[in-house]
Design a protein around this motif. Structure first.
Motif, mmCIF file in Angstrom:
data_model
loop_
_atom_site.group_PDB
_atom_site.id
_atom_site.type_symbol
_atom_site.label_atom_id
_atom_site.label_comp_id
_atom_site.label_asym_id
_atom_site.label_seq_id
_atom_site.Cartn_x
_atom_site.Cartn_y
_atom_site.Cartn_z
ATOM 1 N N ARG A 1 0.827 -1.214 0.000
ATOM 2 C CA ARG A 1 0.000 0.000 0.000
ATOM 3 C C ARG A 1 0.860 1.262 0.000
ATOM 4 N NH1 ARG A 1 -3.435 -3.275 3.696
ATOM 5 N NH2 ARG A 1 -2.301 -2.441 5.471
ATOM 6 N N THR B 1 -2.729 2.896 -7.284
ATOM 7 C CA THR B 1 -2.742 1.453 -7.510
ATOM 8 C C THR B 1 -3.466 1.051 -8.791
ATOM 9 O OG1 THR B 1 -4.675 1.316 -6.058
ATOM 10 C CG2 THR B 1 -2.528 0.871 -5.071
ATOM 11 N N PRO C 1 -4.208 1.198 5.461
ATOM 12 C CA PRO C 1 -5.132 1.209 4.311
ATOM 13 C C PRO C 1 -5.796 2.565 4.113
ATOM 14 C CG PRO C 1 -6.130 0.093 6.174
ATOM 15 C CD PRO C 1 -4.708 0.366 6.559
ATOM 16 N N ARG D 1 -7.940 7.469 -3.077
ATOM 17 C CA ARG D 1 -6.750 7.250 -3.912
ATOM 18 C C ARG D 1 -6.992 7.710 -5.344
ATOM 19 N NH1 ARG D 1 -6.904 2.105 -1.474
ATOM 20 N NH2 ARG D 1 -7.344 1.167 -3.502
#
Length: 214
Positions: A93, A98, A136, A142
């Motif tokens: 992470r 991602t 997380p 994100r």
């Protein structure tokens, strides 16, 4: 012109230009309102097209010049290392980006022949990294951070500090710092100019609000 047809035409128009074009010019060209153009540009971004707002003379909206990349031939050895490092970054992470990284890794794999893909899987079994994953964070947060960072947009964040105090700020991201246990955004407040870091895991909401204007 139907919306789907207009989106394809808009993408090709941006692809064929070397300089930016204003939303007003795009609206006039395609015979729609400026608000409709903004929605269309957002739709292109949602489809992973790197549409960015460029400032200064000749500025406006444009496709990133690196959008069309030449073919790249990877050996199984090169691909194995890239995929392994990419997977490590995702599993730990470390990166807020991602989705883009996973898409890139898929392209690395798909560029290999069948035999090279088999060799890649064998090599990956023999290669591992150990570490303490960062805390997380929400996928929606994100995604907003990635868009704001790459497109130089203003980001509105809702942040919970160590005393559980919730605040909302509009910032621009100056840099992304990835530590062993946490990822931080080095930001500048849009209104006051104050520079301040924010931990990614403590941002509970984030949305892109507008292009950054110095």
């Amino acid at each position: 012109m139907q919306r789907t047809e207009r989106l394809f035409a808009l993408a090709e128009y941006l692809r064929g230009r070397r300089t930016g074009v204003t939303a007003e010019t795009l609206a006039e060209r395609f015979g729609v309102t400026i608000r409709t153009i903004y929605r269309d540009l957002d739709s292109l971004r949602d489809a992973s097209m790197p549409v960015a707002a460029e400032r200064g003379r000749g500025g406006g909206y444009a496709l990133d010049r690196s959008y069309s990349l030449p073919p790249v031939n990877f050996t199984a050895r090169e691909a194995a290392l890239l995929v392994a490092l990419g997977r490590f970054a995702i599993d730990m992470r470390l990166l807020p980006f991602t989705g883009t990284l996973e898409s890139a890794l898929d392209k690395v794999r798909s560029a290999l022949s069948t035999s090279a893909q088999r060799e890649l899987l064998d090599r990956l079994k023999e290669l591992s990294f150990l570490g303490v994953p960062s805390l997380p964070s929400k996928a929606s947060v994100r995604a907003a951070i990635e868009r704001a960072w790459f497109e130089q947009q203003v980001l509105r964040i809702t942040y919970v500090d160590g005393n559980f105090l919730e605040t909302t700020r509009e910032v621009r991201i100056l840099s992304v710092v990835m530590d062993r246990h946490e990822t931080r955004l080095d930001t500048q407040d849009v209104k006051g100019g104050e520079r301040r870091p924010y931990r990614l895991d403590r941002i509970i909401q984030a949305e892109v609000v507008r292009p950054f204007e110095p």
